[in-house]
Write a protein that holds these residues in place. Structure first.
Motif, PDB file in Angstrom:
ATOM      1  N   GLU A  19       0.861  -1.184   0.000  1.00  0.00           N
ATOM      2  CA  GLU A  19       0.000   0.000   0.000  1.00  0.00           C
ATOM      3  C   GLU A  19       0.899   1.236   0.000  1.00  0.00           C
ATOM      4  O   GLU A  19       1.929   1.265   0.676  1.00  0.00           O
ATOM      5  CB  GLU A  19      -0.891  -0.005   1.244  1.00  0.00           C
ATOM      6  CG  GLU A  19      -1.882   1.149   1.332  1.00  0.00           C
ATOM      7  CD  GLU A  19      -1.273   2.387   1.966  1.00  0.00           C
ATOM      8  OE1 GLU A  19      -1.774   3.494   1.663  1.00  0.00           O
ATOM      9  OE2 GLU A  19      -0.294   2.261   2.736  1.00  0.00           O
ATOM     10  N   CYS A  20       0.534   2.230  -0.807  1.00  0.00           N
ATOM     11  CA  CYS A  20       1.343   3.442  -0.919  1.00  0.00           C
ATOM     12  C   CYS A  20       0.491   4.686  -0.671  1.00  0.00           C
ATOM     13  O   CYS A  20      -0.349   5.050  -1.516  1.00  0.00           O
ATOM     14  CB  CYS A  20       1.996   3.539  -2.303  1.00  0.00           C
ATOM     15  SG  CYS A  20       3.177   2.222  -2.652  1.00  0.00           S
ATOM     16  N   ARG A  21       0.679   5.294   0.491  1.00  0.00           N
ATOM     17  CA  ARG A  21       0.071   6.573   0.864  1.00  0.00           C
ATOM     18  C   ARG A  21      -1.442   6.634   0.641  1.00  0.00           C
ATOM     19  O   ARG A  21      -2.002   7.685   0.360  1.00  0.00           O
ATOM     20  CB  ARG A  21       0.755   7.722   0.125  1.00  0.00           C
ATOM     21  CG  ARG A  21       2.228   7.882   0.447  1.00  0.00           C
ATOM     22  CD  ARG A  21       2.669   9.312   0.313  1.00  0.00           C
ATOM     23  NE  ARG A  21       4.109   9.482   0.505  1.00  0.00           N
ATOM     24  CZ  ARG A  21       4.745   9.555   1.673  1.00  0.00           C
ATOM     25  NH1 ARG A  21       4.058   9.443   2.796  1.00  0.00           N
ATOM     26  NH2 ARG A  21       6.049   9.734   1.723  1.00  0.00           N
ATOM     27  N   GLY A  22      -2.118   5.489   0.725  1.00  0.00           N
ATOM     28  CA  GLY A  22      -3.569   5.458   0.644  1.00  0.00           C
ATOM     29  C   GLY A  22      -4.138   5.583  -0.755  1.00  0.00           C
ATOM     30  O   GLY A  22      -5.362   5.560  -0.922  1.00  0.00           O
ATOM     31  N   SER A  39      -3.051  11.962  -2.790  1.00  0.00           N
ATOM     32  CA  SER A  39      -2.644  11.737  -1.402  1.00  0.00           C
ATOM     33  C   SER A  39      -2.438  13.053  -0.666  1.00  0.00           C
ATOM     34  O   SER A  39      -2.373  13.082   0.555  1.00  0.00           O
ATOM     35  CB  SER A  39      -1.351  10.918  -1.350  1.00  0.00           C
ATOM     36  OG  SER A  39      -0.273  11.631  -1.924  1.00  0.00           O
ATOM     37  N   PHE A  40      -2.329  14.170  -1.403  1.00  0.00           N
ATOM     38  CA  PHE A  40      -2.183  15.488  -0.785  1.00  0.00           C
ATOM     39  C   PHE A  40      -3.516  16.218  -0.886  1.00  0.00           C
ATOM     40  O   PHE A  40      -3.922  16.629  -1.974  1.00  0.00           O
ATOM     41  CB  PHE A  40      -1.084  16.296  -1.478  1.00  0.00           C
ATOM     42  CG  PHE A  40       0.300  15.746  -1.250  1.00  0.00           C
ATOM     43  CD1 PHE A  40       1.054  16.154  -0.166  1.00  0.00           C
ATOM     44  CD2 PHE A  40       0.825  14.809  -2.120  1.00  0.00           C
ATOM     45  CE1 PHE A  40       2.320  15.651   0.050  1.00  0.00           C
ATOM     46  CE2 PHE A  40       2.100  14.293  -1.914  1.00  0.00           C
ATOM     47  CZ  PHE A  40       2.846  14.709  -0.828  1.00  0.00           C
ATOM     48  N   GLY A  87       6.983  10.614  -6.713  1.00  0.00           N
ATOM     49  CA  GLY A  87       6.045   9.598  -6.250  1.00  0.00           C
ATOM     50  C   GLY A  87       6.611   8.199  -6.281  1.00  0.00           C
ATOM     51  O   GLY A  87       5.850   7.223  -6.337  1.00  0.00           O
ATOM     52  N   TRP A  96      -2.394  16.350  -9.550  1.00  0.00           N
ATOM     53  CA  TRP A  96      -2.490  16.466  -8.092  1.00  0.00           C
ATOM     54  C   TRP A  96      -2.318  17.926  -7.688  1.00  0.00           C
ATOM     55  O   TRP A  96      -1.484  18.645  -8.251  1.00  0.00           O
ATOM     56  CB  TRP A  96      -1.429  15.599  -7.417  1.00  0.00           C
ATOM     57  CG  TRP A  96      -1.820  14.152  -7.326  1.00  0.00           C
ATOM     58  CD1 TRP A  96      -2.810  13.522  -8.021  1.00  0.00           C
ATOM     59  CD2 TRP A  96      -1.218  13.160  -6.501  1.00  0.00           C
ATOM     60  NE1 TRP A  96      -2.861  12.193  -7.670  1.00  0.00           N
ATOM     61  CE2 TRP A  96      -1.904  11.941  -6.739  1.00  0.00           C
ATOM     62  CE3 TRP A  96      -0.165  13.174  -5.588  1.00  0.00           C
ATOM     63  CZ2 TRP A  96      -1.561  10.756  -6.096  1.00  0.00           C
ATOM     64  CZ3 TRP A  96       0.179  11.994  -4.934  1.00  0.00           C
ATOM     65  CH2 TRP A  96      -0.525  10.803  -5.190  1.00  0.00           C
ATOM     66  N   PHE A 221       9.190  11.724   6.369  1.00  0.00           N
ATOM     67  CA  PHE A 221       8.159  11.756   5.331  1.00  0.00           C
ATOM     68  C   PHE A 221       8.411  10.665   4.296  1.00  0.00           C
ATOM     69  O   PHE A 221       7.485   9.988   3.843  1.00  0.00           O
ATOM     70  CB  PHE A 221       8.141  13.139   4.668  1.00  0.00           C
ATOM     71  CG  PHE A 221       7.173  13.244   3.523  1.00  0.00           C
ATOM     72  CD1 PHE A 221       5.808  13.315   3.762  1.00  0.00           C
ATOM     73  CD2 PHE A 221       7.623  13.256   2.213  1.00  0.00           C
ATOM     74  CE1 PHE A 221       4.898  13.404   2.709  1.00  0.00           C
ATOM     75  CE2 PHE A 221       6.728  13.348   1.152  1.00  0.00           C
ATOM     76  CZ  PHE A 221       5.367  13.420   1.405  1.00  0.00           C
ATOM     77  N   LEU A 222       9.673  10.486   3.918  1.00  0.00           N
ATOM     78  CA  LEU A 222      10.071   9.376   3.042  1.00  0.00           C
ATOM     79  C   LEU A 222      11.058   8.532   3.839  1.00  0.00           C
ATOM     80  O   LEU A 222      12.256   8.778   3.840  1.00  0.00           O
ATOM     81  CB  LEU A 222      10.709   9.895   1.752  1.00  0.00           C
ATOM     82  CG  LEU A 222      11.130   8.812   0.746  1.00  0.00           C
ATOM     83  CD1 LEU A 222       9.910   8.107   0.164  1.00  0.00           C
ATOM     84  CD2 LEU A 222      11.974   9.406  -0.386  1.00  0.00           C
ATOM     85  N   LEU A 226       9.373   2.925   3.177  1.00  0.00           N
ATOM     86  CA  LEU A 226       8.651   3.378   1.994  1.00  0.00           C
ATOM     87  C   LEU A 226       9.564   3.415   0.775  1.00  0.00           C
ATOM     88  O   LEU A 226       9.141   3.059  -0.335  1.00  0.00           O
ATOM     89  CB  LEU A 226       8.046   4.758   2.250  1.00  0.00           C
ATOM     90  CG  LEU A 226       7.120   5.315   1.164  1.00  0.00           C
ATOM     91  CD1 LEU A 226       5.991   4.336   0.845  1.00  0.00           C
ATOM     92  CD2 LEU A 226       6.554   6.674   1.572  1.00  0.00           C
TER      93      LEU A 226
END
Length: 362
Positions: A19-22, A39-40, A87, A96, A221-222, A226
């Motif tokens: 899963e990546c950032r929802g 995601s933002f 990303g 985005w 954050f990263l 991830l």
């Protein structure tokens, strides 16, 4: 296999494995789910001063790019500035809000035509798909420059002899690979002329961890988990992160000492786990005589310039980018007008670094 086991294997539904950032879910059967939402969750901050529109640049893969230009440009012809989103090669889009807001600022502050292309994402399309798409986005610009009936929305204001390629994270990786592929002078794109590259926290990797990766905070954050996940989903099947598209200095990578490159500016945050890879990249290329500079913003995380575009470090970075569109004398005036105190302290001498940028992009 027994009949019971065979039946169970058929009826067991696929389960989530990544899963990546929802916004991306990967399942055990190889299928994926992507959210239609970014995601933002930030508002788009357009005010009408910047015009924009979407164009299909690759009909085969239905890929689009987003064009931006000032509604009232300050010059008859404007430089062209590519901004390739990040990303981890797995998520992100030109559409985005965080990407669009940053492009609004670029077009306004730089007084430039900004081009923000999409590219195919992993794991559905593993590398080298994204690199190929970045090249196609450049060939689209060349086609416009050569067309008998080009799009006047672009060609009436674009200076094809003054093109810059910028990329954020995975986009920075794409920008690097384009720099290597195109070489100095970008002859394969004539009459389009690339003047330089801006690599923003480029997403490089390797099988041996750097110190910043190994010792970076787990809540970054990263973070490393991830980073590993993005690579696991995007590396070509059967390959490792020493693949030449991922590790510029891997055991089977092209020897960059022998490649002529246009000027490159590398920008990283001091608290970014990718910092050491960006720094090593700049130092190696500089030692090989390449025209490259490195700027590090102390205490800043990965993607600080889009996450908090109104922060002082983000404004300083925009100032550096703005230098590409000024005569050399004016550039020096701008640099002196904005005192070095506006730029956070770093281990680097920022005055030296930014003066080097002036030389690079004159």
């Amino acid at each position: 296999m027994s009949d019971m086991a065979a039946s169970a294997s058929i009826t067991t539904p696929p389960h989530e494995v990544d899963e990546c950032r929802g916004v991306l879910r990967v399942y055990s059967d190889g299928s994926t789910w992507r959210s239609s939402k970014p995601s933002f969750n930030v508002p788009v901050n357009g005010d009408g001063s910047i015009l924009w529109k979407d164009i299909v640049f690759d009909p085969v893969h239905d890929l689009q790019l987003r064009l931006y230009k000032p509604a009232s440009p300050s010059l008859p012809k404007l430089p062209v500035f590519y901004y390739i989103h990040g990303g981890g090669f797995c998520i992100g889009s030109r559409a985005w809000p965080n990407c669009q807001n940053y492009c609004f600022r670029l077009a306004s502050n730089l007084q430039a035509v900004v081009i923000s292309p999409d590219y195919r994402l992993a794991p559905e399309n593993r590398l080298p798909a994204a690199i190929e798409d970045g090249f196609m986005a450049m060939k689209w610009l060349q086609a416009q420059a050569l067309a008998n009936n080009p799009d006047p929305w672009l060609t009436d204001v674009a200076d094809f002899s003054k093109v810059f390629i910028s990329g954020d994270s995975a986009g920075g990786n794409i920008a690097h690979n384009l720099a290597v592929q195109l070489g100095a002078g970008s002859l394969d794109l004539a009459p389009v002329l690339v003047r330089g590259y801006v690599l923003l926290a480029p997403f490089f990797g390797g099988t041996v961890l750097t110190r910043s990766e190994a010792e970076g905070p787990k809540d970054a954050f990263l973070n490393l988990e991830l980073i590993d996940r993005f690579w696991r989903l995007s590396v070509p099947m059967g390959e490792t992160t020493d693949h030449p598209l991922i590790n510029p200095f891997g055991p089977v990578s092209r020897r960059l000492e022998q490649v002529n490159l246009d000027p490159i500016l590398v920008v990283v945050g001091g608290s970014d786990l990718l910092k050491d890879r960006g720094k090593e990249y700049a130092e190696r290329l500089k030692n090989w005589g390449k025209k490259i500079e490195y700027v590090e913003f102390e205490g800043q995380q990965h993607g600080f310039f889009t996450i908090d575009p109104n922060s002082e470090p983000a404004k300083a970075l925009m100032l550096a980018s703005n230098l590409i569109n000024k005569p050399r004398s004016t550039k020096r005036d701008i640099f002196m007008k904005h005192s070095i105190s506006h730029i956070p302290k770093t281990p680097n001498d920022h005055k030296k670094e930014f003066e080097a940028v002036l030389v690079h992009f004159s």
